[in-house]
Design a protein around this motif. Sequence first.
Motif, mmCIF file in Angstrom:
data_model
loop_
_atom_site.group_PDB
_atom_site.id
_atom_site.type_symbol
_atom_site.label_atom_id
_atom_site.label_comp_id
_atom_site.label_asym_id
_atom_site.label_seq_id
_atom_site.Cartn_x
_atom_site.Cartn_y
_atom_site.Cartn_z
ATOM 1 N N GLU A 213 0.889 -1.285 0.000
ATOM 2 C CA GLU A 213 0.000 -0.063 -0.153
ATOM 3 C C GLU A 213 1.008 1.215 -0.061
ATOM 4 O OE1 GLU A 213 -0.305 -2.458 2.011
ATOM 5 O OE2 GLU A 213 -2.124 -3.386 1.365
ATOM 6 N N ASP A 214 2.036 1.307 0.644
ATOM 7 C CA ASP A 214 2.973 2.571 0.728
ATOM 8 C C ASP A 214 3.562 2.727 -0.609
ATOM 9 O OD1 ASP A 214 2.799 2.860 3.466
ATOM 10 O OD2 ASP A 214 4.088 1.052 3.957
ATOM 11 N N LEU A 215 3.913 1.396 -1.259
ATOM 12 C CA LEU A 215 4.564 1.517 -2.635
ATOM 13 C C LEU A 215 3.520 1.999 -3.664
ATOM 14 C CD1 LEU A 215 6.765 -1.550 -2.533
ATOM 15 C CD2 LEU A 215 7.533 0.728 -1.792
ATOM 16 N N ALA A 216 2.220 1.608 -3.532
ATOM 17 C CA ALA A 216 1.217 2.206 -4.504
ATOM 18 C C ALA A 216 1.215 3.470 -4.191
ATOM 19 C CB ALA A 216 -0.222 1.354 -4.053
ATOM 20 N N GLN A 217 1.227 4.197 -3.175
ATOM 21 C CA GLN A 217 1.350 5.777 -2.774
ATOM 22 C C GLN A 217 2.272 6.313 -3.542
ATOM 23 O OE1 GLN A 217 -1.253 7.532 -1.764
ATOM 24 N NE2 GLN A 217 -2.604 5.942 -0.929
ATOM 25 N N TRP A 218 3.713 5.592 -3.559
ATOM 26 C CA TRP A 218 4.838 6.293 -4.183
ATOM 27 C C TRP A 218 4.242 6.477 -5.820
ATOM 28 C CZ3 TRP A 218 9.819 3.801 -2.382
ATOM 29 C CH2 TRP A 218 9.934 3.804 -1.057
ATOM 30 N N ALA A 219 3.792 5.247 -6.261
ATOM 31 C CA ALA A 219 3.595 5.264 -7.683
ATOM 32 C C ALA A 219 2.335 6.372 -8.075
ATOM 33 C CB ALA A 219 2.741 3.867 -7.919
ATOM 34 N N LYS A 220 1.271 6.515 -7.068
ATOM 35 C CA LYS A 220 0.511 7.394 -7.397
ATOM 36 C C LYS A 220 0.956 8.750 -7.560
ATOM 37 C CE LYS A 220 -3.959 9.238 -5.593
ATOM 38 N NZ LYS A 220 -5.191 8.996 -4.512
ATOM 39 N N ILE A 221 1.946 9.075 -6.493
ATOM 40 C CA ILE A 221 2.456 10.500 -6.270
ATOM 41 C C ILE A 221 3.403 10.757 -7.455
ATOM 42 C CG2 ILE A 221 4.154 11.883 -4.949
ATOM 43 C CD1 ILE A 221 2.535 10.407 -2.644
ATOM 44 N N THR A 222 4.314 9.795 -8.023
ATOM 45 C CA THR A 222 5.116 9.853 -9.150
ATOM 46 C C THR A 222 4.543 9.872 -10.530
ATOM 47 O OG1 THR A 222 5.937 7.648 -8.984
ATOM 48 C CG2 THR A 222 7.130 9.452 -7.585
ATOM 49 N N GLY A 223 3.301 9.189 -10.493
ATOM 50 C CA GLY A 223 2.510 8.889 -11.828
ATOM 51 C C GLY A 223 3.086 7.708 -12.607
ATOM 52 N N ALA A 224 3.784 6.740 -11.590
ATOM 53 C CA ALA A 224 4.320 5.573 -12.399
ATOM 54 C C ALA A 224 3.049 4.689 -12.354
ATOM 55 C CB ALA A 224 5.401 4.903 -11.275
ATOM 56 N N THR A 225 3.158 3.780 -13.672
ATOM 57 C CA THR A 225 2.242 2.847 -13.928
ATOM 58 C C THR A 225 3.055 1.334 -14.418
ATOM 59 O OG1 THR A 225 2.441 3.297 -16.459
ATOM 60 C CG2 THR A 225 0.874 4.321 -15.074
ATOM 61 N N ALA A 226 2.467 0.453 -14.521
ATOM 62 C CA ALA A 226 2.940 -0.792 -14.633
ATOM 63 C C ALA A 226 4.066 -0.903 -15.711
ATOM 64 C CB ALA A 226 1.761 -1.819 -15.187
ATOM 65 N N GLY A 227 5.179 -1.349 -15.470
ATOM 66 C CA GLY A 227 6.338 -1.406 -16.538
ATOM 67 C C GLY A 227 7.266 -0.289 -16.137
ATOM 68 N N ASP A 228 6.915 0.466 -15.266
ATOM 69 C CA ASP A 228 7.712 1.638 -14.828
ATOM 70 C C ASP A 228 8.690 1.387 -13.576
ATOM 71 O OD1 ASP A 228 6.435 3.055 -16.803
ATOM 72 O OD2 ASP A 228 5.498 4.333 -15.667
ATOM 73 N N MET A 229 9.779 2.166 -13.502
ATOM 74 C CA MET A 229 10.534 2.023 -12.105
ATOM 75 C C MET A 229 10.490 3.152 -11.536
ATOM 76 S SD MET A 229 12.630 -0.080 -10.563
ATOM 77 C CE MET A 229 13.716 -1.244 -12.047
ATOM 78 N N ILE A 230 10.383 3.264 -10.280
ATOM 79 C CA ILE A 230 10.371 4.513 -9.295
ATOM 80 C C ILE A 230 11.858 4.658 -8.699
ATOM 81 C CG2 ILE A 230 9.574 5.812 -7.535
ATOM 82 C CD1 ILE A 230 7.053 4.106 -7.912
ATOM 83 N N PHE A 231 12.509 5.660 -8.963
ATOM 84 C CA PHE A 231 14.028 5.923 -8.302
ATOM 85 C C PHE A 231 13.655 6.898 -7.301
ATOM 86 C CE2 PHE A 231 15.542 4.107 -12.604
ATOM 87 C CZ PHE A 231 16.254 2.884 -11.778
ATOM 88 N N VAL A 232 14.200 6.705 -6.139
ATOM 89 C CA VAL A 232 14.102 7.776 -4.976
ATOM 90 C C VAL A 232 15.413 8.132 -4.235
ATOM 91 C CG1 VAL A 232 12.723 8.046 -2.736
ATOM 92 C CG2 VAL A 232 11.923 6.428 -4.590
ATOM 93 N N LEU A 233 15.392 9.453 -4.054
ATOM 94 C CA LEU A 233 16.582 9.931 -3.326
ATOM 95 C C LEU A 233 16.325 10.691 -2.281
ATOM 96 C CD1 LEU A 233 18.719 11.474 -6.163
ATOM 97 C CD2 LEU A 233 19.086 9.356 -5.365
#
Length: 584
Positions: free
Chosen positions: A371-391
């Motif tokens: 659920e946390d990672l889903a929020q990361w995806a929502k905030i960054t606009g990530a969809t299936a097949g994407d990668m989220i990089f965080v600093l």
Amino acid sequence: MYRSHNCGELNASHINTEVTLAGWVQKSRDKGFMNWIDLRDRYGITQLIFDEGRTDKTVFELAKTLGREFVVQVKGIVIEREAKNKNIATGEIEILVSELTILNSALTPPFTIEDETDGGEDIRMKYRYLDIRRNPVKNSLLFRHKVAMEVRKYLSDLDFCEVETPYLIKSTPEGARDFVVPSRMNEGQFYALPQSPQTFKQLLMVGGMDKYFQIVKCFRDEDLRADRQPEFTQIDCEMAFVDQEDILNVFEGLTKHLLQEIKGVTVDKFPRMTYDHAMKTYGNDKPDIRFGMEFGELNEFAQHKEFTVFNAAELVVGIAVPGAGNYTRKEIDALIDWVKRPQVGASGMVYAKCNEDGTYKSSVDKFYAQEDLAQWAKITGATAGDMIFVLSGPANKTRTQLSALRMELATRLGLRKPEEFAPLWVVDFPLLEFDEESGRYHAMHHPFTSPKPEDLHLLPTDPGKVRANAYDMVLNGCEIGGGSIRIHDKATQQMMFKYLGFTDEEAKAQFGFLMDAFQFGAPPHGGLAFGLDRLVAILGGQETIRDFIAFPKNNSGRDVMIDAPAAIDEKQLKELHIKIDSVL
């Protein structure tokens, strides 16, 4: 008359015409009884033919002595080529030579004068006059000329007047070191080369020249970063009786005109973005908006867990990289190493993969639920097949690091397309920025920039929050120009000097001439300067400005062709009343 035609204009319509050409020998093909030579000038290549059966024997034998880059003149008849070359404009014809004159012989050049040369950058810089003969460099200089002519045409049609300003001026603090020039006639005193014509164009406004421009050299003695030159060219402009909107409209129009006339590109959207939004969303004040990967701030859904790295950070921020969900662990580790380089300076990087089935896989799975990672995806606009990089880390530093990563990934993914153009204005810059080393505020642009009238009351109590009446033009992630509405009254300018740490005496010594001018009826005015070198390079689809400058310096500020800078003799030093201390 050395030539009746150039080497790029003859075609089948000229067959049986007697012509005279002059140029450089590009290459020769000697078959014994037949000799073909490609003759080159700025306009193109024409093939010459020397035929043992049809060419005078003396001329035929002389042609065999020609080497690469010999300068020659020929006379002959235009004839039809048997083996036509569709790749060049003159490919249907050749010249049957009857007369040949060697105008100058040539040493064998240190690299081939071809589009794809065997010469490295150092050797080409040393022999720049030979490099200019190559099509890529020659065409870049011609392209620059075309852009400059369109600028002059556009501005002249709007009643701008081109006025030259001095190169030998007074040294004034404008943000970078001045190049200084000793005065022989004024012992112990120095001129400075202008970092910009800033004060002179303001004085021209006081003088009533209400629309000024100049394509002008500027000089800054600063440590060179990649693709910077100690001398550069500005399209410098100023207007009187205008507000910010007037200036933005004029130079938005100039940019649209150049894109249309030079590139055949029509730009409908010319967005405006505040400085604060640019920094928060892209991590820098010159964002490339040809692609997405906008920042998503994740503090709310990344902190207050058991991951202490994020808990201790002022900012946790990420980007969604399209299609990067298939990156291998080796590729991800290489990116982590990339952001940890000294040039970027991150301590590490967290990633989260968006799986096709709607689940997430991250490098911090033990600390974060789906659920946390889903929020990361929502905030960054990530969809299936994407990668989220965080600093994470200090806010300003982390945004700068993520901005560098964003641009690197865009380059690797082919998102920075040189034939796609995305201009925008960045507005509402801070008027001042605090310098920790000196312990005081400095002008973010220059000390003549006007503050927003509605923010003036903040100057005594919170100067860092005062916005400037300033604006930058950004094109494809590069700042190509910037300017501001200027201060035009003495009282406000004195107040600005005060908050910049100038005493009254220092302000009068440095800028007394400008302050005096303001007392004689200075109109409201403002302006802008475009960096011509950078603008031309971007329009030309290139990353580097050097090939659009006839004789550039290297990264050490040296002209390796003429070996400058160089020592001067003792006699000149004595005339200038200068003594050089020995260098340890």
